[in-house]
Design an enzyme around this catalytic site. Structure first.
Site, PDB file in Angstrom:
ATOM      1  CG  ASP A 118     -31.687  26.254  40.474  1.00 48.01           C
ATOM      2  OD1 ASP A 118     -31.190  25.816  41.528  1.00 48.01           O
ATOM      3  OD2 ASP A 118     -32.911  26.378  40.301  1.00 48.01           O
ATOM      4  CD  GLU A 119     -34.402  30.129  39.573  1.00 46.81           C
ATOM      5  OE1 GLU A 119     -35.217  30.483  38.717  1.00 46.81           O
ATOM      6  OE2 GLU A 119     -34.735  29.499  40.609  1.00 46.81           O
ATOM      7  CB  ALA A 120     -26.584  30.967  42.861  1.00 46.66           C
ATOM      8  CD  GLN A 121     -31.117  34.860  40.432  1.00 54.02           C
ATOM      9  OE1 GLN A 121     -30.977  33.882  41.162  1.00 54.02           O
ATOM     10  NE2 GLN A 121     -32.170  35.025  39.643  1.00 54.02           N
TER      11      GLN A 121
END
Length: 545
Positions: free
Chosen positions: A354-357
């Protein structure tokens, strides 16, 4: 202890108390949550304790309930009978006896073999529709009998039996009784095979004892999966022998700069064994490729530039990433998953996602293509947050949906292609969301989640066009950016977690807020007896005292 109780009624005549309690049972507390401007009045506890708990007034509500006949009363002559050939059944019986003895003061000997009296735990239900976890419970003046196909079913039946007894049975000191179980029959089995709760021990560390206390609380509501979020930017919480600085250095802090902590392998094994004895499977999570600052701080070579990152104690997300092109990234991950899989008898290894920006879309897809086989080669099933569906989930993978995040179309397509989904919608199931603006702990980025909102959703229909057959189950995550103590953890989890557990266990046709609210109110004294500092929602008419 925080004081969030509702005002109690003045002392009333006995007749009025009884009539008021009967009215509550019949109406389920008719006030609508949409119009509740003030806390509902409390129910006098004397009225609640006047008769046996009505059969089926439990959480989760059973699939089928047939009340009738006289109650069973525990006495000095009561024994617990168990099939002699099953160690698992004997363990369930011993645990039941250990629960009941302190409060009742009864000897309750556990004996092997058949009989016609006492509390009977029997295997061999002969009913395939009960599956592994279902059970039948019958109660009458002579005996209470729980029958199941597997010890797990006996264990879940015992949780129902607990809730059919007065709440004082949960106390660890002698209580006055009487100890009666309403007459009738229950036939019960779960809607979904996966019913979980996640505890984030990375942002703030929680000890083995604290985790095991949470396991016991979850088991009461038939939760069968404990998901442990073991790594994040702020801390690494499990020893990995081949990469020792992960725990020793990466685990030495937490949000706000506290000392952090980590589990030794013996600690982790203890948690796994404790959960297993409650028929609960542990799912360990190592979050990748993002949420990895604790690892990047521990080993410089995991960074693309070869420079170790400083340890992080804030709460921002999306700034860290493993170095996708480097070969060492995959030898590191393989080592971690190899050691963790050896400690974990359960089916799943969760690899985050998740949330691997800070990871490009191309790198994310490339990373997942190499990371997933590292799980399957260990004989485990891949589990990841639903962003995995932006890559290519391997056959049999499980995606955990926490949306809304704009990726529902990818999730729907993956589910249609066979990826199974665990539903954890932040707007309903995230236990770290504040109840209201005045809640002293928690966050609010997904909105306020009062008790009614935590109950007001259906896993099968929440995501439009997603095939219902793709839903594996539900999970209630509790992220701990603001949660520093076990007391705060329990305050956020209860009383929302029982409702989410019911969504996972009980048939969809039974889901009704008015009826549930009345059953939830009856859990208040039980939670108090267990020492849980729960949130006294004004939407629920909690018993006084």
């Amino acid at each position: 202890m925080r004081q969030h109780g509702t005002p109690t009624l003045p002392v009333l005549p006995v007749l009025a108390r009884i009539l008021g309690a009967l009215l509550l049972v019949l109406t389920g507390g008719a006030a609508s949550t949409a119009t509740a401007a003030r806390p509902l009045p409390a129910v006098p506890s004397a009225a609640v304790a006047a008769a046996p708990v009505p059969l089926g007034r439990t959480v989760p509500v059973p699939a089928e309930v047939t009340p009738g006949g006289g109650p069973y009363t525990l006495t000095g002559a009561t024994v617990i009978r168990v099939d002699g050939g099953s160690p698992g059944a004997r363990q369930v019986a011993d645990r039941l006896a250990g629960l009941l003895r302190p409060s009742t003061g009864l000897a309750l000997p556990v004996v092997a073999g058949a009989g016609t009296d006492g509390i009977q735990l029997r295997l061999g239900a002969g009913d395939a529709t009960l599956g592994t976890e279902g059970y039948r419970l019958t109660s009458g003046p002579g005996t209470v009998t729980i029958t199941a196909n597997h010890p797990a079913g006996l264990f879940h039946g015992v949780q129902t039996l607990r809730q059919q007894l007065p709440a004082a049975v949960e106390r660890r000191s002698l209580q006055p009784g009487p100890w009666q179980v309403a007459g009738g029959a229950v036939r019960d089995f779960p809607r979904y095979p996966y019913r979980g709760a996640m505890l984030d021990v990375a942002r703030h560390f929680f000890t083995v004892d604290q985790v095991e206390r949470y396991v016991d609380q979850l088991a009461l509501y038939k939760v069968n999966t404990l998901h442990l979020h073991l790594s994040d930017d702020q801390g690494w919480r499990i020893v990995v022998d081949s990469w020792p600085r992960l725990a020793a250095y990466g685990g030495s802090t937490q949000v706000g700069g506290g000392r952090g902590g980590y589990y030794t392998k013996a600690d982790y094994r203890e948690i796994v064994a404790y959960a297993a004895s409650r028929y609960m499977e542990v799912v360990p999570e190592i979050d990748t490729p993002g949420h990895t600052n604790a690892a990047l701080a521990s080993y410089a070579r995991l960074n693309c530039d070869g420079v170790a990152r400083p340890r992080y104690t804030g709460t921002a997300v999306g700034f860290s990433s493993l170095c996708v092109p480097k070969a060492v990234t995959y030898s590191f991950l393989d080592d971690v998953l190899r050691e963790l899989s050896a400690l974990t008898p359960g089916r799943y290894l969760h690899i985050g996602g998740d949330e691997a920006q800070a990871t490009t879309a191309a790198d994310y897809a490339a990373f997942m293509a190499r990371a997933q086989p590292l799980v399957t080669r260990r004989g485990k099933t891949v589990m990841a947050w639903h962003q995995l569906t932006a890559a290519k989930p391997v056959r049999g993978a499980v995606a955990q949906y926490w949306g809304p995040g704009g990726t529902e179309a990818q999730l729907v397509a993956a589910a249609a292609a066979g990826t199974r989904v665990v539903m954890s919608p932040a707007t309903h199931a995230y236990l770290d969301m504040k109840y209201t603006a005045s809640t002293p702990v928690g966050t609010r980025w997904a909105g306020f989640v009062e008790v009614d909102r935590a109950y007001a959703w259906d896993p099968a229909t929440l995501v439009e066009r997603m095939p219902a057959r793709g839903v594996l189950g539900v999970e209630a995550p509790l992220w701990t950016e603001t949660v520093r103590t076990a007391d705060a953890l329990e305050y956020l989890a209860f009383p929302r977690l029982p409702g989410i557990a019911e969504i996972g266990w009980s048939p969809a046709a039974t889901h009704d807020w008015t009826a549930y609210r009345a059953r939830l109110a009856a859990q208040g004294p039980r939670l108090t007896a267990l020492g849980v500092d729960y949130y006294r929602s004004p939407l629920v008419r909690w018993p006084a005292g």
